[in-house]
Design a protein around this motif. Sequence first.
Motif, PDB file in Angstrom:
ATOM      1  N   ALA A  62       0.810  -1.219   0.000  1.00 54.60           N
ATOM      2  CA  ALA A  62       0.000   0.000   0.000  1.00 54.60           C
ATOM      3  C   ALA A  62       0.841   1.267   0.000  1.00 54.60           C
ATOM      4  N   ASP A  63       2.063   1.219   0.560  1.00 48.98           N
ATOM      5  CA  ASP A  63       2.865   2.429   0.693  1.00 48.98           C
ATOM      6  C   ASP A  63       3.861   2.618  -0.442  1.00 48.98           C
ATOM      7  N   GLN A  64       3.802   1.781  -1.475  1.00 51.20           N
ATOM      8  CA  GLN A  64       4.788   1.873  -2.544  1.00 51.20           C
ATOM      9  C   GLN A  64       4.371   2.800  -3.672  1.00 51.20           C
ATOM     10  N   ASP A  65       3.108   3.096  -3.804  1.00 47.60           N
ATOM     11  CA  ASP A  65       2.619   3.952  -4.889  1.00 47.60           C
ATOM     12  C   ASP A  65       1.985   5.204  -4.323  1.00 47.60           C
ATOM     13  N   GLU A  66       2.083   6.293  -5.063  1.00 49.05           N
ATOM     14  CA  GLU A  66       1.343   7.505  -4.720  1.00 49.05           C
ATOM     15  C   GLU A  66      -0.024   7.424  -5.378  1.00 49.05           C
ATOM     16  N   THR A  67      -1.054   7.690  -4.595  1.00 48.58           N
ATOM     17  CA  THR A  67      -2.427   7.553  -5.094  1.00 48.58           C
ATOM     18  C   THR A  67      -3.139   8.889  -5.248  1.00 48.58           C
ATOM     19  N   HIS A  68      -2.405   9.998  -5.067  1.00 45.41           N
ATOM     20  CA  HIS A  68      -3.043  11.309  -5.174  1.00 45.41           C
ATOM     21  C   HIS A  68      -3.461  11.574  -6.620  1.00 45.41           C
ATOM     22  N   ASP A  69      -4.301  12.564  -6.803  1.00 45.62           N
ATOM     23  CA  ASP A  69      -4.757  12.949  -8.140  1.00 45.62           C
ATOM     24  C   ASP A  69      -4.462  14.424  -8.385  1.00 45.62           C
ATOM     25  N   ASP A  70      -3.360  14.926  -7.822  1.00 40.43           N
ATOM     26  CA  ASP A  70      -2.998  16.335  -7.925  1.00 40.43           C
ATOM     27  C   ASP A  70      -1.820  16.485  -8.883  1.00 40.43           C
ATOM     28  N   ALA A  71      -2.086  17.033 -10.051  1.00 40.63           N
ATOM     29  CA  ALA A  71      -1.031  17.209 -11.053  1.00 40.63           C
ATOM     30  C   ALA A  71      -0.182  18.441 -10.789  1.00 40.63           C
ATOM     31  N   TYR A  72      -0.476  19.188  -9.740  1.00 40.26           N
ATOM     32  CA  TYR A  72       0.224  20.454  -9.505  1.00 40.26           C
ATOM     33  C   TYR A  72       0.905  20.511  -8.142  1.00 40.26           C
ATOM     34  N   LEU A  73       1.270  19.373  -7.577  1.00 37.11           N
ATOM     35  CA  LEU A  73       2.059  19.396  -6.362  1.00 37.11           C
ATOM     36  C   LEU A  73       3.388  20.092  -6.653  1.00 37.11           C
ATOM     37  N   PRO A  74       3.858  20.961  -5.761  1.00 34.73           N
ATOM     38  CA  PRO A  74       5.069  21.744  -6.063  1.00 34.73           C
ATOM     39  C   PRO A  74       6.368  20.975  -5.917  1.00 34.73           C
ATOM     40  N   THR A  75       6.314  19.785  -5.358  1.00 27.56           N
ATOM     41  CA  THR A  75       7.527  19.015  -5.102  1.00 27.56           C
ATOM     42  C   THR A  75       7.733  17.943  -6.166  1.00 27.56           C
ATOM     43  N   LEU A  76       8.971  17.475  -6.284  1.00 24.84           N
ATOM     44  CA  LEU A  76       9.288  16.419  -7.232  1.00 24.84           C
ATOM     45  C   LEU A  76       8.957  15.063  -6.623  1.00 24.84           C
ATOM     46  N   PRO A  77       8.346  14.152  -7.389  1.00 24.43           N
ATOM     47  CA  PRO A  77       7.924  12.866  -6.823  1.00 24.43           C
ATOM     48  C   PRO A  77       9.058  12.082  -6.168  1.00 24.43           C
ATOM     49  N   HIS A  78      10.216  12.005  -6.803  1.00 19.12           N
ATOM     50  CA  HIS A  78      11.302  11.217  -6.204  1.00 19.12           C
ATOM     51  C   HIS A  78      11.839  11.884  -4.940  1.00 19.12           C
ATOM     52  N   GLU A  79      11.738  13.216  -4.849  1.00 14.96           N
ATOM     53  CA  GLU A  79      12.161  13.889  -3.621  1.00 14.96           C
ATOM     54  C   GLU A  79      11.176  13.611  -2.490  1.00 14.96           C
ATOM     55  N   ARG A  80       9.895  13.455  -2.812  1.00 16.22           N
ATOM     56  CA  ARG A  80       8.934  13.051  -1.781  1.00 16.22           C
ATOM     57  C   ARG A  80       9.273  11.655  -1.262  1.00 16.22           C
ATOM     58  N   TRP A  81       9.674  10.751  -2.173  1.00 15.91           N
ATOM     59  CA  TRP A  81      10.061   9.408  -1.735  1.00 15.91           C
ATOM     60  C   TRP A  81      11.297   9.477  -0.833  1.00 15.91           C
ATOM     61  N   LEU A  82      12.284  10.271  -1.218  1.00 22.62           N
ATOM     62  CA  LEU A  82      13.491  10.422  -0.407  1.00 22.62           C
ATOM     63  C   LEU A  82      13.150  10.967   0.978  1.00 22.62           C
ATOM     64  N   ALA A  83      12.260  11.952   1.018  1.00 16.84           N
ATOM     65  CA  ALA A  83      11.868  12.541   2.305  1.00 16.84           C
ATOM     66  C   ALA A  83      11.215  11.495   3.199  1.00 16.84           C
ATOM     67  N   ARG A  84      10.358  10.658   2.617  1.00 20.39           N
ATOM     68  CA  ARG A  84       9.728   9.602   3.416  1.00 20.39           C
ATOM     69  C   ARG A  84      10.761   8.581   3.885  1.00 20.39           C
TER      70      ARG A  84
END
Length: 404
Positions: A62-84
């Motif tokens: 369940a925690d391996q994929d992002e399930t949001h539907d927001d195309a305008y998040l200001p952060t980079l997806p891989h940086e969100r993974w690094l932060a987690r």
Amino acid sequence: MCMAGALAPDYNGGAMTTELTLILPGVLPPRENRETLGTDLLRQLELPALEKLLAQMEPATADQDETHDDAYLPTLPHERWLARAAKLQTHGHSLPTAPYMRLAAGLAAGQPASAASGTTSAAASPVTSAASSTTVAATWACLQPVHIHAARDHLVLVDPALLDLQADEAEALHDAIRPLVADLGMTLERPLPSHWFVSGETFGSLEAAAPARAIGRNIDLWMQAGERARDWRRFQNEVQMIWFDHPVNQVREASGRPAVNSVWLHGTGALGKISPLAEAVWADDLFTCGLALAANTPVHPAPAALSDCTLPAGHALIMLDDASGSAANGDWAVWLDTMRRLEANWFAPALAALRSGQIRKLQLVVSNDTHVAARTITRGGLRKFWRGLQGDWRQRWLTLGGKA
């Protein structure tokens, strides 16, 4: 960009690596127009090692994929993974990337940096401040010189990497705004030509997009927002006026290079307690390097191939951002060549290392501009041949980039 440590010429010295994580920003086609552009791109690729790895990957948790539907998040997806992964404390939709980038930028510039104290050598790093140059603020924001292009009815941010700003150019532009900085009582550091850092209290906690999120797009959707956004906009406008006809830009434009006509603020925050990403990290990007430095983890330049690095016996993490630039700029011919190079230098050797037992577990962290996904392949999983009967690898690769 983060040049630290040294690499050995042979892979792993024969030792067993428990886990290898490969982070691959930009390797997934963009979610927008995925079924047309993405399908067409992948149809041009034959990547047998990646196909095999995808076929044998463990079922997603369940925690391996992002399930949001927001195309305008200001952060980079891989940086969100690094932060987690680093258990980095975040606020709202922003990530405090700047203080970690500053750590790595200082090291890349040859400064003796300390993750514990957050101090740098004032002599090694040009500092503009109304106070003593040895004063170091706890909160920092990244200030990047950029080129903003005027389209017919909107403004577009050009990839800052394409500026190729030289040290003498950065010094001259920095000197030009020195009085403005002093009048505002700011602390401004310039450890690298491409990345400057300003004491974060100057503009408060603005929500700001990473430049890579705004590249090639109408910047109205990505502008800094918050209580002190007006103060930031005023400063940005004054910098634009000072640099408008600066000799550096006159020379750049005469030689066909884009002018450095604005600045972009992002990543405001302070260093905090984080968890190590791995026993050793290989990366060139400043945020990944900074997270490793802050956790006292050995960090090395990103190698060209898996065969170029000696991995530890535990967990190794390697950031491979080769595809991110071409994906952000829509240069799909270069992107295709990059994917073929990743197949030859990384996917095929990683698969061979799994089969031989040199690696027990491989984790692929892949992203496009909006989503990140992580998938695990184990040595034992390679024997589960029935997983390979799950259909076309290309469609599986596309679906990792979020729901259409």
